[in-house]
Scaffold this motif. Structure first.
Motif, mmCIF file in Angstrom:
data_model
loop_
_atom_site.group_PDB
_atom_site.id
_atom_site.type_symbol
_atom_site.label_atom_id
_atom_site.label_comp_id
_atom_site.label_asym_id
_atom_site.label_seq_id
_atom_site.Cartn_x
_atom_site.Cartn_y
_atom_site.Cartn_z
ATOM 1 N N SER A 197 -5.436 5.262 -6.673
ATOM 2 C CA SER A 197 -4.478 4.598 -5.795
ATOM 3 C C SER A 197 -3.071 5.163 -5.915
ATOM 4 C CB SER A 197 -4.423 3.102 -6.120
ATOM 5 O OG SER A 197 -5.685 2.503 -5.908
ATOM 6 N N GLY A 198 -2.752 5.738 -7.083
ATOM 7 C CA GLY A 198 -1.402 6.255 -7.312
ATOM 8 C C GLY A 198 -0.707 5.635 -8.505
ATOM 9 N N LEU A 223 2.533 1.707 -3.442
ATOM 10 C CA LEU A 223 1.474 2.134 -4.366
ATOM 11 C C LEU A 223 1.176 3.630 -4.195
ATOM 12 C CD1 LEU A 223 -0.846 1.309 -6.296
ATOM 13 C CD2 LEU A 223 -2.125 0.557 -4.291
ATOM 14 N N ALA A 224 1.027 4.053 -2.942
ATOM 15 C CA ALA A 224 0.662 5.444 -2.669
ATOM 16 C C ALA A 224 1.783 6.412 -3.019
ATOM 17 C CB ALA A 224 0.274 5.600 -1.199
ATOM 18 N N LYS A 225 3.027 5.892 -3.052
ATOM 19 C CA LYS A 225 4.148 6.747 -3.439
ATOM 20 C C LYS A 225 4.326 6.805 -4.950
ATOM 21 C CE LYS A 225 7.185 5.403 0.246
ATOM 22 N NZ LYS A 225 8.593 5.391 0.709
ATOM 23 N N GLY A 226 3.493 6.120 -5.678
ATOM 24 C CA GLY A 226 3.584 6.154 -7.136
ATOM 25 C C GLY A 226 4.767 5.373 -7.655
ATOM 26 N N PHE A 254 0.830 -1.209 0.000
ATOM 27 C CA PHE A 254 0.000 0.000 0.000
ATOM 28 C C PHE A 254 0.869 1.265 0.000
ATOM 29 C CE2 PHE A 254 -3.549 -2.661 1.887
ATOM 30 C CZ PHE A 254 -4.389 -2.515 0.798
ATOM 31 N N GLU A 255 1.977 1.216 0.736
ATOM 32 C CA GLU A 255 2.870 2.382 0.792
ATOM 33 C C GLU A 255 3.525 2.636 -0.560
ATOM 34 O OE1 GLU A 255 4.113 1.915 5.528
ATOM 35 O OE2 GLU A 255 5.609 1.540 3.966
#
Lengths: 158, 140
Positions: free
Chosen positions: B124-125, B76-79, B73-74
């Motif tokens: 989501s990124g 993903l969220a950081k692109g 998840f991390e």
């Protein structure tokens, strides 16, 4: 301290905004607003998430754009400096040399003498690969270089 | 086509949100949406590309332990997930349409190398490059 995915996603938005308009000024409060966090927490959170402070990240993107323009266009170096966000040619040249290890003119001459990058790979990927690896701050790099030329320290080229 | 890639997926933080984005905004169709307990196998496909499914998968059990899911998840969220490329007939027109529907663009259309490209992210990124097909110029 771990960062929540929700915060990371908002920090990514600030990073994206710098990517999309790296020639603009990006003071911390402007970035903090994009990420919907306080200015006091933004710089630290960004660095924790992306490994470098926001201003340093912005510099890498500006140099990356300048490198691309030197390679791909015939624009005068002065025009490239101003259009990538620098206010003075002197500052541009100094930071460019600090980051890439050569002058804008040299880089252009060297790029022209080698074959162009394949166009089968999307532009953004090509640029990301060519992005300068700015692990140390510009002033730190300059100090390291000064020390190296004085022969007091032998470090591998970073 | 009888052989080749059938499904490739992206991680998403929320499958309902991803479905609303890929189907409601990008115009994909649901191919498969089945559940087994907490697990949900969800794939969508582009209307012009029936032989390929894009999976919209949420990290978590039973595939991932909690710590691994959190890491995914991390990331993903950081692109930081791999690049994705969408080919369109008209980049500028699609850009206008998608932006009006609320898609988060990271780059407006730019003329490059005889084509036009833009960039956007899903909620989501995941980062997408949207590139205009070059076939109109008689390359085929």
């Amino acid at each position: 301290m771990t960062q929540s995915p929700e915060l990371l996603r908002r920090l990514l938005r600030a990073k994206d905004r710098m990517d999309g308009a790296s020639h603009e000024e990006w003071p911390v409060d402007r970035l903090a607003e994009v990420s919907a966090v306080s200015a006091a927490h933004f710089a630290r959170s960004f660095k924790q998430a992306f490994g470098m402070p926001p201003h340093r990240y912005l510099l890498t993107r500006r140099i990356e754009r300048a490198v691309a323009m030197l390679r791909e266009t015939d624009l005068p170096i002065t025009d490239i400096a101003f259009s990538t966000g620098w206010k003075s040619l002197g500052t541009f040249g100094r930071i460019f040399r600090d980051i890439t290890g050569e002058s804008p003119g040299n880089l252009r001459a060297r790029a022209r003498s080698s074959a162009p990058a394949g166009q089968l790979v999307p532009e953004c990927i090509v640029r990301a690969v060519q992005r300068p690896d700015l692990k140390a701050s510009v002033s730190e790099k300059r100090r390291e270089q000064a020390v190296e030329t004085m022969g007091l320290q032998s470090t591998e080229d970073s | 086509m009888t052989q080749g890639i059938d499904v490739a997926g992206v991680y998403v933080r929320d499958q309902d949100e991803a479905l609303a984005f890929y189907v409601g905004k990008l115009g994909f169709r649901v191919h498969t949406d089945v559940r087994n307990g907490d697990y949900r196998w969800l794939t969508v496909q582009h209307p012009d590309q029936p032989a390929f499914q894009l999976g919209l998968f949420k990290p978590g059990p039973p595939v991932h332990d909690a710590a691994t899911a959190r890491t995914l998840f991390e990331v993903l969220a950081k692109g930081a997930m791999p690049p994705l490329v969408l080919v369109v007939d008209d980049c500028r027109a699609t850009f206008e349409r998608l932006r009006a529907s609320g898609v988060e663009f990271t780059q407006e259309p730019v003329d490059r190398y005889g084509s036009v490209d833009a960039g956007f992210r899903d909620p989501s990124g995941n980062g997408w490059k949207m590139i205009q097909a070059r076939t109109q110029r008689g390359a085929q």
